[in-house]
Motif scaffolding. Structure first.
Motif, mmCIF file in Angstrom:
data_model
loop_
_atom_site.group_PDB
_atom_site.id
_atom_site.type_symbol
_atom_site.label_atom_id
_atom_site.label_comp_id
_atom_site.label_asym_id
_atom_site.label_seq_id
_atom_site.Cartn_x
_atom_site.Cartn_y
_atom_site.Cartn_z
ATOM 1 N N ILE A 1 0.842 -1.204 0.000
ATOM 2 C CA ILE A 1 0.000 0.000 0.000
ATOM 3 C C ILE A 1 0.876 1.252 0.000
ATOM 4 O O ILE A 1 0.777 2.089 -0.900
ATOM 5 N N ILE A 2 1.699 1.418 1.008
ATOM 6 C CA ILE A 2 2.635 2.549 1.085
ATOM 7 C C ILE A 2 3.982 2.010 1.544
ATOM 8 O O ILE A 2 4.104 1.499 2.657
ATOM 9 N N ASP A 3 4.961 2.139 0.687
ATOM 10 C CA ASP A 3 6.320 1.707 1.015
ATOM 11 C C ASP A 3 7.177 2.957 1.221
ATOM 12 O O ASP A 3 7.716 3.528 0.275
ATOM 13 N N TYR A 4 7.268 3.390 2.472
ATOM 14 C CA TYR A 4 8.029 4.604 2.754
ATOM 15 C C TYR A 4 9.519 4.341 2.937
ATOM 16 O O TYR A 4 10.262 5.245 3.311
ATOM 17 N N ASN A 5 9.959 3.118 2.680
ATOM 18 C CA ASN A 5 11.390 2.827 2.698
ATOM 19 C C ASN A 5 12.040 3.003 1.329
ATOM 20 O O ASN A 5 13.231 2.699 1.162
ATOM 21 N N LEU A 6 11.288 3.488 0.371
ATOM 22 C CA LEU A 6 11.872 3.799 -0.928
ATOM 23 C C LEU A 6 12.863 4.952 -0.797
ATOM 24 O O LEU A 6 12.865 5.689 0.198
ATOM 25 N N ALA A 7 13.684 5.121 -1.819
ATOM 26 C CA ALA A 7 14.771 6.104 -1.735
ATOM 27 C C ALA A 7 14.243 7.524 -1.528
ATOM 28 O O ALA A 7 14.732 8.267 -0.665
ATOM 29 N N GLY A 8 13.228 7.915 -2.301
ATOM 30 C CA GLY A 8 12.710 9.277 -2.199
ATOM 31 C C GLY A 8 12.125 9.599 -0.834
ATOM 32 O O GLY A 8 12.541 10.567 -0.174
ATOM 33 N N PRO A 9 11.149 8.829 -0.360
ATOM 34 C CA PRO A 9 10.601 9.102 0.974
ATOM 35 C C PRO A 9 11.636 8.995 2.089
ATOM 36 O O PRO A 9 11.616 9.792 3.035
ATOM 37 N N TYR A 10 12.546 8.037 1.966
ATOM 38 C CA TYR A 10 13.540 7.865 3.028
ATOM 39 C C TYR A 10 14.469 9.070 3.108
ATOM 40 O O TYR A 10 14.846 9.506 4.201
ATOM 41 N N HIS A 11 14.840 9.626 1.962
ATOM 42 C CA HIS A 11 15.656 10.840 1.967
ATOM 43 C C HIS A 11 14.906 12.005 2.619
ATOM 44 O O HIS A 11 15.496 12.821 3.341
ATOM 45 N N CYS A 12 13.614 12.076 2.359
ATOM 46 C CA CYS A 12 12.808 13.130 2.989
ATOM 47 C C CYS A 12 12.778 12.964 4.505
ATOM 48 O O CYS A 12 12.876 13.952 5.248
ATOM 49 N N PHE A 13 12.664 11.744 4.978
ATOM 50 C CA PHE A 13 12.621 11.513 6.419
ATOM 51 C C PHE A 13 13.957 11.859 7.080
ATOM 52 O O PHE A 13 13.983 12.371 8.204
ATOM 53 N N ILE A 14 15.048 11.585 6.381
ATOM 54 C CA ILE A 14 16.361 11.950 6.934
ATOM 55 C C ILE A 14 16.481 13.469 7.058
ATOM 56 O O ILE A 14 16.933 13.996 8.088
ATOM 57 N N ALA A 15 16.067 14.183 6.003
ATOM 58 C CA ALA A 15 16.121 15.649 6.050
ATOM 59 C C ALA A 15 15.180 16.199 7.118
ATOM 60 O O ALA A 15 15.521 17.150 7.844
ATOM 61 N N ALA A 16 13.995 15.603 7.240
ATOM 62 C CA ALA A 16 13.047 16.053 8.262
ATOM 63 C C ALA A 16 13.603 15.831 9.662
ATOM 64 O O ALA A 16 13.423 16.670 10.557
ATOM 65 N N PHE A 17 14.278 14.706 9.861
ATOM 66 C CA PHE A 17 14.880 14.430 11.168
ATOM 67 C C PHE A 17 15.938 15.478 11.506
ATOM 68 O O PHE A 17 16.002 15.973 12.638
ATOM 69 N N TYR A 18 16.741 15.842 10.525
ATOM 70 C CA TYR A 18 17.793 16.842 10.761
ATOM 71 C C TYR A 18 17.188 18.195 11.128
ATOM 72 O O TYR A 18 17.597 18.824 12.115
#
Length: 252
Positions: free
Chosen positions: A138-155
């Protein structure tokens, strides 16, 4: 008639006391009134908001002046909740300690609320970075694009929380004299002070937006039709809220 009973009209007993106030210095009502006016004008001049606190930017070239004034107003709005520093200056120089304490508590409450939101967002983002999706179909948030967004959001969220803690420490120890003469004694220091107060909101807000975009990108590339449609509505709702907020804040 005996002459011993005659009293000369020029003796001191017959002279009335000197009561003509028009000839007495510093007793004229006009003099007292002018002296009070000059004293009050000095107090007004002393407590008038200085030039570097105002949103004028007279030293900036005329072409860049509107841009700088709008930027200063936006920074004041984010940092203090108001588009200018007029009320902050009045409360700081009112002579009543309660006014300044109320302003200080208001700023501290704003920073505390941002820190609370940042802490919740930080925990959520850390969970997304360290765990896999329960339904990758349904939603795979471990893909490269979403995962990069989560890293930036965490920072950005960590930066916002750190800036918020620094702002709370700074606001908790300030005094009116320290703000006037040190923290905001020059135009450059005012810009820096406002940026430090606005940095928690800007960083946490940017982290929230990037985190949201990560979810939207994961839903958009999903093979599930409902996830594709849901991301459109998920994007429309915050945009509508921003548009409504901008509408009610604009002048009639």
């Amino acid at each position: 008639m005996p002459t011993s009973h005659l009293v000369s009209p020029t003796t001191s007993d017959s002279m009335p006391p000197f009561q003509n106030s028009h000839y007495m210095p510093n007793s004229s009502p006009g003099f007292e009134h002018s002296r009070e006016d000059s004293t009050s004008s000095l107090l007004v001049d002393k407590r008038a908001m200085p030039k570097h606190w105002r949103n004028e930017d007279a030293d900036v070239p005329a072409l860049l002046r509107p841009l700088m004034q709008h930027l200063f107003a936006c920074l004041c709005l984010v940092a203090t909740g108001r588009p200018n520093l007029k009320l902050a200056w009045q409360r700081m120089n009112s002579g009543n300690e309660d006014d300044f304490q109320a302003e200080r508590i208001r700023i501290s409450t704003m920073l505390t609320n941002v820190n609370i939101v940042g802490g919740l967002l930080l925990a959520t983002t850390a969970t997304l970075l360290t765990t896999g999706p329960p339904r990758a179909d349904i939603i795979d948030y471990n893909l490269a694009g979403p995962y990069h967004c989560f890293i930036a959001a965490f920072y950005f969220t960590v930066t916002g929380v750190m800036a918020g803690c620094t702002g709370l420490l700074m606001v908790s120890a300030i005094t009116p004299e320290w703000v006037r003469e040190t923290n905001m004694g020059t135009r450059l220091r005012i810009w820096i002070m406002l940026f430090l107060l606005a940095c928690p909101f800007l960083s946490v807000g940017l982290g929230t937006i990037i985190n949201f975009l990560g979810f939207l990108s994961a839903a958009w590339v999903s093979k599930d039709y409902l996830a594709n449609v849901g991301c459109v509505f998920a994007l429309a709702i915050p945009l509508s809220i921003i548009a409504l907020f901008t509408f009610i804040q604009s002048k009639l």
